[in-house]
Design a protein around this motif. Structure first.
Motif, PDB file in Angstrom:
ATOM      1  N   MET A   1       0.838  -1.172   0.000  1.00 50.98           N
ATOM      2  CA  MET A   1       0.000   0.000   0.000  1.00 50.98           C
ATOM      3  C   MET A   1       0.886   1.240   0.000  1.00 50.98           C
ATOM      4  O   MET A   1       2.009   1.209   0.459  1.00 50.98           O
ATOM      5  CB  MET A   1      -0.917   0.001   1.203  1.00 50.98           C
ATOM      6  N   SER A   2       0.337   2.311  -0.451  1.00 58.06           N
ATOM      7  CA  SER A   2       1.141   3.501  -0.664  1.00 58.06           C
ATOM      8  C   SER A   2       0.771   4.633   0.286  1.00 58.06           C
ATOM      9  O   SER A   2      -0.388   4.819   0.638  1.00 58.06           O
ATOM     10  CB  SER A   2       0.960   3.972  -2.105  1.00 58.06           C
ATOM     11  N   HIS A   3       1.778   5.351   0.656  1.00 58.35           N
ATOM     12  CA  HIS A   3       1.589   6.526   1.503  1.00 58.35           C
ATOM     13  C   HIS A   3       1.474   7.806   0.677  1.00 58.35           C
ATOM     14  O   HIS A   3       1.160   8.861   1.209  1.00 58.35           O
ATOM     15  CB  HIS A   3       2.762   6.657   2.474  1.00 58.35           C
ATOM     16  N   LYS A   4       1.694   7.712  -0.601  1.00 62.58           N
ATOM     17  CA  LYS A   4       1.738   8.909  -1.439  1.00 62.58           C
ATOM     18  C   LYS A   4       0.397   9.623  -1.625  1.00 62.58           C
ATOM     19  O   LYS A   4       0.365  10.856  -1.620  1.00 62.58           O
ATOM     20  CB  LYS A   4       2.365   8.577  -2.788  1.00 62.58           C
ATOM     21  N   PRO A   5      -0.738   8.921  -1.780  1.00 61.63           N
ATOM     22  CA  PRO A   5      -1.998   9.660  -1.948  1.00 61.63           C
ATOM     23  C   PRO A   5      -2.332  10.559  -0.759  1.00 61.63           C
ATOM     24  O   PRO A   5      -2.761  11.701  -0.949  1.00 61.63           O
ATOM     25  CB  PRO A   5      -3.051   8.558  -2.119  1.00 61.63           C
TER      26      PRO A   5
END
Length: 107
Positions: A1-5
């Motif tokens: 999962m990504s922290h960027k959004p």
């Protein structure tokens, strides 16, 4: 999962608050955007570092941003709050799904 959004949404929240302050002299918008943006940034860092409660914080702060931006969108019909509202809604859905996937794989 990504922290960027959630990190990007944090920046959009901060920019929206700065815009509201410069255009309408709205101190509450500035203070609230910095508070919610800081909480989002913290959630982003927690997700990035693999710490607990990152996904929960990201979903909660995204959902918390939807309500005031939706009210502002309805009231002013301006594109900036509408865009931030749409991004916050998408981010809420993304992190709720990510949280469900994370919990499903943890069991």
């Amino acid at each position: 999962m990504s922290h960027k959004p959630i990190g990007a949404l944090s920046g959009a929240s901060l920019l929206g608050g700065i815009f509201a302050y410069t255009k309408f002299n709205s101190t509450p918008s500035l203070v609230a955007s910095f508070a919610i943006g800081s909480a989002m940034l913290l959630s982003s860092m927690r997700i990035r570092d693999g710490m607990e409660y990152g996904y929960e914080g990201a979903a909660l702060t995204s959902a918390a941003l939807v309500v005031p931006t939706l009210r502002r969108t309805i009231k002013t019909r301006m594109p900036i709050p509408a865009t931030v509202c749409a991004l916050a809604t998408a981010s809420t859905a993304y992190y709720i799904k990510s949280l469900a996937d994370y919990r499903r794989h943890a069991i």
